[in-house]
Design an enzyme around this catalytic site. Structure first.
Site, PDB file in Angstrom:
ATOM      1  N   GLY A 155     -24.417  33.849  36.811  1.00 30.37           N
ATOM      2  CA  GLY A 155     -23.300  33.537  37.602  1.00 30.37           C
ATOM      3  C   GLY A 155     -22.209  34.110  37.415  1.00 30.37           C
TER       4      GLY A 155
ATOM      5  NE  ARG B  63      -8.067  17.321  42.950  1.00 27.47           N
ATOM      6  CZ  ARG B  63      -8.601  18.497  42.722  1.00 27.47           C
ATOM      7  NH1 ARG B  63      -9.754  18.605  42.364  1.00 27.47           N
ATOM      8  NH2 ARG B  63      -8.013  19.471  43.095  1.00 27.47           N
TER       9      ARG B  63
END
Lengths: 247, 210, 685
Positions: free
Chosen positions: C49, C346
């Site tokens: 990654g 959130r």
């Protein structure tokens, strides 16, 4: 809506490749262009045919993975738009749509609409960086004041997503807009000035070695660039190059 | 071209040569204008000057080299650039993103080159090799030929188009900051194109009808 | 309380250094073993990654002198999905002199995570946050600046200071390109070997240590073996288990899940973040959802109509949003949370939107959208600009024009993106938004060193679980990815590698590599020869629907139990009926996706199990049974102040013929001790 698709199919780098016709029905105008291709692929798989390979990832216009030359234009007819952000409402029922891969010798086709853009990475490796090691002990970020205008200009150049539309659209397959965006970003910043001369020379040498053409200032790249990278950057690159010769 | 290694240097060479040729064209136009005003004596005097002045004599081979370089480099770059895309697009729509003129510099350039050869054959060779008594008459007589005049005007239309892109493009190649200078340069380039194209053509047409 | 039978294993140790919270990292760094430059040259590290965490780690490790092999499934490291982060990156620089400090950033983060994060890790994150900004500026990252030439900041949800650094709405892009440039420099030096279009399909474990990976070259289909002294995973989160999310199409959990199957514990999978400001879905063909940066909540006001009949009229298109007068609008966040208003965290904002829409106040044709309105901000900025420009008695139009310019400066690219997708002009009519899956706080379990329970396996960025607890605050993902990659892993990995300086190259011709390679090939062969009747997407969409309906924004025991059953049935059907066209030794996107979905089909079940096991509501995990009378999350610190790390319950291979049930996973608890902060009820009122 119903559409006639003419899509480039090529089985691998050594296959010759050809345009193949597909008909697709039931396309919704709110769908994105790639969702339309998803739909086609689902139908192809159901019929036992091979789906069309195309590059895509973020589908929000920022990763630069999607490509496609649509009806003779990079990323299709919409301006400042990547293919993933192009919506089918831009087309009409019954339209014929040509879909081709980026074409340039520096971008060999891997399969169907997927091309190899690693040449762009190699250009960046030639100098698209500032040689500073990770230390956490560099100067405090606010010790380098940068005029807002310069910072904004650097940012505008830095928004290049490396999709390669400039190369695909250029009649010379030139990567000058791509290279200039990185050169200009660093040219505008004091941190970048230190290595400016080497950077521009090395990146241009890499660009030439990768087999891209030269710039004839047609301006097509700027128009087709989904991020609106300005031709100004090419002028900056040229100036930087001239300056570098005097060093 | 081993001196101009990178593609950017080659472009700069091409651009510099082009700008020099624009300068030459203005000198040439100034001389041509003397055909109409003041007239024959002035033109002959100008021709005499050009033929004898040592500086001009020195410049002549340089001019020749610059022409040759510009043409060679343009053809070289065009062929190189073309070789960068072996498989062409099945459907391409370049009109959507760039002007015809900017994409066809090679064709307007080759038209001018063709005319240049004709021009050298018609004027320069006789000037150099024959003992022409009346330069003025030689020039005028050719303009009486409709075919020649047509080709002449066509060539200068091509020149106008060539410069309408070429002039500002050259400055872009030298890295003149675009934000401030691009508009003035485009306007300037267009004015230059019009002056040269209209100037040369007008003289030809004037003599064709008179 | 639902009691489920969970097998419990031994508790986990996080190896947190002694000392006062602010001193722990310093003490740790002074005590760890170092590897000499000459020996670093003998050590290989694999980094899988190359997003913010992976690219920054690979670059930093190469700078130190290690030999790094980096892997990305995209065609270039620059395309990792970190690039899509919009709003910004937090750092406790206190440039705005508004009282910020390392402690406050730490406190906001641990509180924002609803006290389910680890104190020491979170403090360390705050401590190195400032260094990230210094580093990025030196790399040429063009952050936004003031007219004085210094860096600008803005405010984000869940905090009361301005500590977010940003580059318009493209902060993730600019930071990733910064890390990418550092990586490129090391590739040019030959210290990093970059493998693009390569996918990790298995982790190779030798004597309990991660010693390599098996990859597939996505262009040629070749299966390759790569060995190293340590393996680092920076492979992102698993939001795509929901099919529709703001993640990229290619974002997957395969690398992390295959490491899990090889023994690495998976922690807190139920902690997923549903982001409140995404563009609502429009049709069933939708392939992904697009996020609108949280920064928009700085200036946008969220509302729905007060009257049900107005909402109905909006849905049917009989009313336009601007037709609804001010007094008939319900600015429900400002009403419920006066202190934080539109800038609540959130999870809170998302649930409030769902609550209103479930109550029938949704404003688009699907009934799943609320308004985000900029009219007030446009007017406010317009007046400010008019004053600055010395305009006396400016007209309404003039004010609006001036205000629009300011908004365009701040959010231009986001407004443009919205208009492209929705075909409406957000300067004139309010945006419509709805929550969508966005980020996963859970991930592979790691200790303070960022090392998994499998020795030699390090996990960084979103792929690990450690710093955000049960909910991540805005602008903290970039911070964590870069902190892990630039400043934490390069230290901690050395302490592990110091034992292996005499090891020499790790051979790849060992039984462990052979077995892993062979099993990977067998699964690929299975996919290509199964000749079922449904495509990969068919199953992925079905899984996504189960996950969203029953394991989504609010969960209950009954739904979770149903979900587990349904996922098991779907998985069974998947292995019977999957159809993958094409061949193994070629570029084959359907084959790639088949692997992702096979893993998601297991991960989804574990996610549901974790949610079922956690009989409390905290952060992004909301259990309907556990809420306060006014609908807020009700935590249970007595029973659930722990990290739930799950061990895979079966042998890692041949799942296509021998069914596995992740709901039988073994639970390892890491108790969370709060020595420096006292967990309180989160209140944003």
């Amino acid at each position: 809506m119903k559409l006639n698709l003419k899509i480039w199919r090529q089985n691998g780098p050594n296959d010759k490749g050809r345009m193949v016709d597909y008909k697709i029905d039931g396309v919704d105008s709110d769908m994105s262009f790639l969702e339309m291709l998803d739909m086609l692929n689902e139908q192809l798989i159901a019929k036992g045919e091979e789906p069309v390979a195309f590059d895509h990832d973020c589908r929000e216009g920022i990763c630069g993975m999607c490509s496609l030359y649509i009806n003779g234009e990079a990323h299709g007819p919409d301006r400042l738009t990547t293919t993933c952000q192009l919506h089918m409402r831009k087309f009409k029922d019954g339209d014929t749509i040509y879909i081709e891969p980026w074409r340039a010798n520096a971008f060999p086709v891997i399969k169907d609409l997927v091309v190899d853009r690693s040449a762009l990475d190699r250009i960046q490796q030639a100098g698209g960086y500032i040689s500073v090691n990770t230390s956490g002990r560099t100067v405090d970020a606010n010790n380098i004041p940068i005029p807002k205008k310069d910072a904004d200009d650097a940012f505008d150049a830095a928004t290049c997503i490396g999709c390669g539309a400039c190369v695909a659209t250029c009649k010379n397959s030139s990567a000058m807009l791509f290279v200039s965006a990185k050169v200009a970003q660093f040219a505008k910043l004091p941190q970048g000035r230190v290595e400016a001369a080497d950077r521009v020379q090395n990146m241009i040498a890499a660009m030439d070695a990768e087999g891209f053409g030269s710039c004839t200032n047609t301006g097509a790249c700027e128009v087709e660039c989904p991020k609106g990278i300005s031709l100004t950057n090419i002028a900056i690159l040229n100036k930087e190059f001239l300056l570098a010769q005097t060093k | 071209m081993s001196i101009l290694k990178s593609s950017v240097e080659k472009k700069m060479g091409l651009a510099l040569a082009g700008l020099f040729l624009v300068f030459f064209l203005f000198v040439h136009l100034a001389i041509n204008l003397t055909l109409i005003y003041p007239g024959k004596e002035a033109f002959d005097a100008a021709v005499e000057f050009m033929a004898t002045n040592p500086f001009i004599q020195l410049m002549q081979p340089i001019l020749f080299l610059v022409f040759a370089f510009h043409i060679y480099m343009a053809i070289y770059l065009e062929l190189t650039n073309r070789s960068k895309r072996s498989v062409k697009y099945v459907k391409n729509n370049p009109g959507a993103n760039s002007s015809w003129v900017s994409r066809n510099m090679i064709w307007t350039g080759l038209m001018i080159f063709g005319f240049l050869l004709l021009h050298l054959y018609n004027y320069f060779l006789p000037f150099k090799t024959q003992n022409i008594s009346d330069h003025y008459e030689l020039v005028i007589s050719l303009f009486k030929n409709p075919v020649y005049t047509f080709i002449y005007v066509l060539a200068f239309v091509a020149l106008g188009l060539h410069l309408s892109h070429g002039f500002q493009s050259a400055f872009q190649t030298f890295g003149v900051p675009r934000e401030k200078c691009n508009r003035p340069l485009v306007i300037c380039g267009n004015i230059i194109s019009i002056i040269l194209a209209v100037g040369f053509s007008a003289i030809a047409i004037y003599f064709y009808f008179n | 309380m639902t009691t489920i039978n969970v097998k419990e294993g031994s508790p986990l140790q996080a190896h947190i250094p002694e000392g006062n919270l602010p001193d722990k990292w310093t003490i740790y760094k002074d005590k760890i073993r170092l590897v000499s430059p000459a020996n670093k040259r003998k050590l290989d590290i694999i980094v899988v990654g190359t997003g913010l965490a992976g690219a920054s780690a690979a670059a930093s490790l190469a700078e130190l002198g290690y030999n790094v092999k980096a892997f990305a499934f995209q065609d270039s490291p620059r395309r990792a999905h970190s690039i899509a982060a919009q709003g910004g990156i937090n750092a406790s620089k206190n440039y705005q002199n508004d009282g910020d400090s390392d402690w406050r950033l730490f406190y906001d983060t641990i509180k924002g995570g609803d006290y389910r994060g680890r104190e020491a890790n979170t403090y360390r994150l705050a401590e190195v946050s400032g260094n990230i900004i210094d580093q990025a500026v030196m790399q040429g990252v063009p952050f936004a600046r003031d007219y004085g030439g210094l860096l600008d900041n803005r405010s984000f949800g869940g905090v009361l200071v301005s500590r977010t650094f940003y580059a318009k709405g493209q902060t993730g892009q600019q930071l990733l390109l910064g890390a990418y440039s550092a990586l490129n420099r090391q590739i040019a030096r030959g210290k990093v070997t970059m493998y693009n279009r390569h996918e990790m399909l298995d982790l190779v474990v030798v004597d309990g240590h991660a010693r390599g990976i098996i990859t597939r070259n996505l262009v040629t289909g070749e299966i390759e073996r790569h060995s190293a002294h340590a393996v680092v995973l920076g492979t992102g989160g698993y939001s795509n288990v929901y099919f529709l999310s703001t993640n990229a199409m290619g974002s997957n959990a395969t690398a992390a899940w295959r490491a899990h199957r090889k023994g690495a514990y998976f922690a807190n999978p139920a902690f997923v973040q549903i982001h409140p400001t995404c563009i609502p879905r429009s049709s069933e063909h939708q392939s992904k959802l697009t996020l609108m940066s949280e920064s928009l909540r700085n200036d946008g006001r969220i509302w729905v109509p007060k009257k049900l009949e107005d909402a109905k009229a909006l849905r049917e298109g009989r009313l336009k949003p601007n037709d609804i007068p001010e007094e008939d609008r319900d600015y429900y966040l400002e009403r419920r949370y006066p202190a934080f208003g539109n800038l609540v965290p959130r999870d809170v904002a998302s649930r409030a939107a769902k609550e209103r829409c479930d109550a029938g106040f949704g404003v688009n044709k699907t009934g799943e959208a609320v308004f985000l309105d900029f009219a007030t901000a446009i007017e406010r900025y317009g007046k400010e600009q008019a004053h600055l420009k010395g305009l006396n008695n400016p007209s309404k139009e003039e004010i609006k024009e001036l205000g629009k310019k300011v908004i365009e400066q701040k959010y231009g690219n986001l407004f443009q993106m919205y208009e492209k997708i929705v075909d409406q002009n957000p300067y004139e009519t309010p945006m419509m938004i709805y929550p969508a899956n966005h980020y996963t706080m859970g991930g592979l379990w790691v200790d303070y060193d960022l090392q998994s329970n499998l020795k030699g396996l390090f996990v960084i960025g979103e792929a690990n679980f450690s710093d955000h607890g049960a909910n991540r605050l805005g602008a903290s993902a970039l911070m964590q990815g870069l902190a892990d990659g630039y400043f934490i892993l390069p230290y901690t990995i050395g302490d592990y590698l110091a034992d292996y300086i005499r090891e020499g190259k790790i051979p790849t011709d060992t039984p462990e590599f052979s077995e892993a390679e062979e099993k990977v090939k067998k699964e690929i062969d299975f996919f290509l020869n199964n000749n079922g009747k449904h495509s990969v997407d068919y199953f992925h969409k079905k899984l996504g629907k189960i996950m969203w309906d029953k394991v989504g924004m609010s969960r209950n025991a009954e739904g979770l139990q149903e979900a587990i059953k349904e996922i098991q049935e779907l998985r069974h059907q998947f292995w019977k009926e999957i159809k993958v066209p094409g061949k193994a030794n070629e570029f084959n996107q359907e084959l790639e996706k088949a692997g992702y979905v096979a893993d998601f089909l297991e991960l989804g079940e574990l996610l549901a199990l974790d949610a079922l096991n956690r009989n409390e509501s905290c952060g992004g995990h909301f259990r309907e049974e556990y809420q306060t009378p006014d609908g807020e999350a009700l935590r249970d610190d007595e029973h659930y102040a722990y990290v739930a790390a799950w061990e895979y319950p079966a042998k890692p291979y041949e799942r296509y013929s021998k069914p596995v049930f992740p709901s039988e996973s073994i639970l390892h608890k890491e108790p969370l001790k709060f020595e420096f902060v006292t967990p309180t009820t989160r209140s944003y009122k």
